[in-house]
Design a protein around this motif. Structure first.
Motif, PDB file in Angstrom:
ATOM      1  N   ARG A 187       8.270   1.709   5.252  1.00 14.48           N
ATOM      2  CA  ARG A 187       7.334   2.689   4.994  1.00 14.48           C
ATOM      3  C   ARG A 187       7.895   4.010   5.963  1.00 14.48           C
ATOM      4  O   ARG A 187       7.452   5.048   5.479  1.00 14.48           O
ATOM      5  CB  ARG A 187       5.889   2.208   5.548  1.00 14.48           C
ATOM      6  N   THR A 225      -4.976   5.588  -4.486  1.00 16.42           N
ATOM      7  CA  THR A 225      -4.105   5.534  -3.325  1.00 16.42           C
ATOM      8  C   THR A 225      -2.818   6.036  -3.805  1.00 16.42           C
ATOM      9  O   THR A 225      -1.859   6.863  -3.102  1.00 16.42           O
ATOM     10  CB  THR A 225      -3.767   4.008  -3.092  1.00 16.42           C
ATOM     11  N   SER A 253       0.801   7.406  -0.593  1.00  9.78           N
ATOM     12  CA  SER A 253       0.623   6.178   0.277  1.00  9.78           C
ATOM     13  C   SER A 253       1.968   5.764   0.579  1.00  9.78           C
ATOM     14  O   SER A 253       2.719   5.665  -0.499  1.00  9.78           O
ATOM     15  CB  SER A 253      -0.504   5.516   0.040  1.00  9.78           C
ATOM     16  N   TYR A 300       2.013   2.695   1.599  1.00 11.80           N
ATOM     17  CA  TYR A 300       1.705   1.244   1.632  1.00 11.80           C
ATOM     18  C   TYR A 300       2.329   0.424   0.644  1.00 11.80           C
ATOM     19  O   TYR A 300       2.410   0.552  -0.483  1.00 11.80           O
ATOM     20  CB  TYR A 300       0.136   0.858   1.198  1.00 11.80           C
ATOM     21  N   ARG A 341      -1.863   5.628   9.583  1.00 11.52           N
ATOM     22  CA  ARG A 341      -1.886   4.144   9.697  1.00 11.52           C
ATOM     23  C   ARG A 341      -2.509   3.801  10.987  1.00 11.52           C
ATOM     24  O   ARG A 341      -2.963   2.491  11.116  1.00 11.52           O
ATOM     25  CB  ARG A 341      -0.618   3.494   9.489  1.00 11.52           C
ATOM     26  N   GLN A 398      -6.654   2.376   6.564  1.00 12.34           N
ATOM     27  CA  GLN A 398      -5.603   3.377   6.447  1.00 12.34           C
ATOM     28  C   GLN A 398      -5.820   4.750   5.464  1.00 12.34           C
ATOM     29  O   GLN A 398      -6.940   4.656   4.765  1.00 12.34           O
ATOM     30  CB  GLN A 398      -4.280   2.888   5.745  1.00 12.34           C
TER      31      GLN A 398
END
Length: 706
Positions: free
Chosen positions: A432, A550, A555, A557, A669, A676
């Motif tokens: 990430r 998202t 993102s 993630y 985060r 998040q």
């Protein structure tokens, strides 16, 4: 003076009398034709739906024939089809009137509830209340939407000099404000998913209603505001002659402009309260009527323009609904927001208008034209500081999150000596952090290149449709092939971005490449791509909207090292090529003639530079989703620090982009952990104030120049 005003030759006075009757006849014919077409569309609209009740059943009901199915037809008509029809009609009238009024106030044919962010402000206000778990009556919700829409419109008009300083400035200001408000709205939808269930589709304009309660309460508001605008018609006619002329003729300019704006925003708020933001209907309706002006001169009078725009708005909204259900079936009318269709139609019209429009506003100046000249020592100091921060930002990203770790834990992890818990956390966190760092650098380099080629300091890949095109490809692949590999995802996103870029570039080429036209067409194509993305999500994966939200919010993630690799490869290959062409970029920022005189093949250089920017953007999107404003903020900050030469701007911009996205990802985060905030929403909220400041600064610069 009075004598000269009264006295007039008798001949010319008779000519208007002879031409008035044909003009009135043609105007009456236009209204009659619109009403007849509306009757046909409304009849077709009533025959569509998910039930088996068809045209013959409704015809028997209309004639009063006794039939066992009459009760079913009555129930379907009253509970479903009539509310949908009346809601569409009310929304069309409201947006048609509002769009025409806003265009007149701004004296700009591209002004609308969408381009002025009125719909976005009203939408945010309603979603915020829903997220708080508050249920408001219809009129109270409408009042709240009115406040949100009015604040957004006032803000956009203020930073775009009332819309009169240039079309590009108005559209850029509205797009930036809309993006920021949409980012806040998306954040609320993600954080309060249960409380805002169903608002994703509604947020794109849905006519699905259970009864006539909302319509019965808001219809008088819409009728009253529309009637008040018609009463202002004469003053708006005079206002179109110019502020000074209107003042001489006794019109209170500010009062009329404020009154028309308030009424237009009130109509927009009512429309949003009824059906959500129905995209671009307020742009298309008055634009279509104005295009008929050369054929029907009487349409330019506001007492004709406003009602006919309202009728056209109804035709557009109901026609889009009919077209949707005719093409995809009755269930599509429930699943797919009508606003998706109107947005696609509006995007096409915006592109067409942009091709015909040439705007030479104050946004058209070479990027870096006002950048300070810095010494070599200062430049090296800035690079050194940025390099240190570019190391510190990912280091902080490795430490922070829902589980905080120490520096020693990271060192042990690098040496393979941590326990299972920390190993799992850091194994998940490293890709990430790397994705944010590399994607930020790629977007910053792409933005620097786009600004140089377009000679527009307010351009960025997202505003040229590249980001939205890559998003369409990625979301479509995620929806239909959820197990597709990383390189397949990168290839599809890259191909979609390049195709979108080719489309925008081809449409913008009209006897040469005009930067304002390129930006306006890019914004139109971006809106169309966003509508296509919404269509794919709500039709083919309606129960997984959080995934799409998202992704579209940017993102990191769930990223893996394999997903980061394409961005690293693109940076390794393309950044050296762009750096080698740094002198060409310096020349491209000046004008078209200088590069040609110095031996630069202009069009190939432009195509290669923008193609490289498209590839960098697409790989970044495939890694982290859609992240906006990095390609705008990083190059500007770099120029402010080290000057306008691309040999200096490119490395500093890349470092600043990496720092910005890395810190945004870490903050998202950490701040509300374990929940998040997508990094793209954080960068949008950071980038929008900077973008607004740039517009505000250029507003004063243009004022001083005059």
């Amino acid at each position: 003076m009075s004598t000269s005003t009264v006295t007039a030759p008798s001949g010319p006075a008779v000519a208007p009398a002879r031409t008035a009757a044909p003009a009135r006849l043609r105007t009456a014919t236009a209204f009659t034709a619109a009403a007849a077409l509306l009757a046909v569309v409304a009849a077709a609209h009533l025959t569509q739906g998910t039930s088996a009740v068809g045209a013959l059943d409704l015809l028997r009901l209309l004639t009063g024939a006794e039939d066992p199915g009459t009760a079913d037809a009555t129930r379907v008509l009253v509970s479903s089809r009539l509310p949908r029809l009346l809601t569409g009609a009310a929304v069309g009238v409201a947006l048609g009137f509002a769009g025409a009024a806003l265009q007149s106030v701004a004296r700009n044919t591209l002004a609308s509830p969408d381009t002025l962010a009125v719909n976005a402000g009203a939408h945010l206000a309603i979603v915020a209340v829903a997220a708080a778990g508050i249920s408001l009556p219809v009129l109270s919700a409408g009042g709240l939407a009115f406040g949100g829409g009015l604040a957004a419109a006032a803000f956009v008009m203020a930073i775009s000099a009332g819309g009169r300083a240039g079309t590009t400035r108005l559209i850029l200001a509205g797009s930036a404000t809309m993006l920021a408000l949409s980012a806040l709205t998306t954040l609320l939808l993600l954080l309060f998913e249960q409380a805002t269930t169903g608002l994703f589709a509604w947020g794109h304009g849905s006519l699905v209603l259970g009864d006539l309660t909302a319509f019965s309460q808001l219809a008088p508001v819409i009728a009253g505001a529309a009637a008040a605008l018609v009463l202002l018609g004469r003053r708006l006619d005079i206002l179109a002659l110019g502020d000074d002329t209107a003042a001489v003729l006794g019109v209170h300019v500010r009062r009329v402009r404020l009154g028309a704006t308030l009424l237009a925003v009130l109509l927009c708020a009512a429309a949003v309260t009824l059906a959500g933001p129905v995209g671009f209907a307020g742009l298309v309706a008055p634009a279509v009527v104005r295009l008929l002006g050369p054929l029907l001169p009487g349409l330019q009078a506001h007492r004709v323009l406003l009602p006919l725009s309202g009728l056209t708005g109804v035709l557009i909204v109901l026609g889009a609904d009919v077209l949707l259900r005719a093409a995809l079936g009755g269930q599509a009318g429930v699943d797919v927001p009508t606003g998706v269709v109107t947005t696609i139609l509006g995007a096409v019209l915006l592109v067409w208008l942009a091709r015909r429009h040439r705007d030479a506003g104050p946004t058209r100046r070479p990027p870096g034209g006002h950048a300070a000249v810095r010494s070599r020592a200062f430049h090296l100091t800035v690079v050194g500081v940025c390099a240190v921060l570019a190391v510190a930002a990912p280091a902080l990203g490795m430490l922070a999150g829902d589980t905080w770790v120490l520096g020693g834990d990271v060192v042990n992890w690098l040496q393979g000596r941590t326990g299972p818990a920390y190993t799992f956390v850091l194994d998940q966190r490293f890709p990430r952090v790397a994705a944010a760092l590399l994607a930020g650098a790629a977007l910053a380099v792409a933005g620097t290149t786009v600004q140089a080629v377009c000679r527009n300091p307010l351009a960025e890949p997202g505003m040229l449709g590249i980001t939205a095109g890559a998003g369409v490809g990625a979301v479509t692949l995620l929806t239909f092939v959820p197990l597709a590999g990383v390189w397949v995802m990168t290839g599809v996103a890259g191909a979609a971005a390049l195709l979108t870029f080719a489309l925008v570039y081809g449409l913008a080429w009209h006897g040469g490449l005009d930067s304002d036209r390129l930006v306006l067409i890019g914004i139109g194509v971006s809106a169309g791509c966003a509508a296509v993305t919404t269509f794919v999500v709500v039709v083919f994966d309606p129960y997984n909207t959080a995934k799409a939200l998202t992704w579209l919010s940017g993102s990191t993630y769930g990223r893996t090292a394999e997903q980061v690799a394409p961005v690293a490869v693109a940076l390794a290959v393309l950044v050296p090529l762009i750096a080698a062409a740094r002198r060409h970029l310096d020349l491209l920022t000046l004008d078209d003639d200088t590069p040609r005189v110095l031996g630069v093949r202009l069009e190939p250089a432009r195509l290669l530079a923008l193609g490289a920017a498209a590839v960098l953007t697409s790989t970044a999107v495939s890694a982290v989703g859609v992240i906006s404003f990095v390609g705008l903020v990083a190059p500007h900050a770099a120029r402010a620090l080290v000057g306008g030469r691309h040999a200096r701007v490119l490395p500093v911009a890349a470092l600043l982009g990496a720092i910005l996205v890395s810190l945004a990802d870490t903050a998202g985060r950490t701040v509300i952990a374990p929940a998040q905030v997508p990094a793209g929403l954080v960068t949008a909220m950071i980038g929008t104030p900077y973008f607004v400041w740039l517009l505000w600064r250029s507003r004063f610069a243009s004022t001083r120049a005059r």
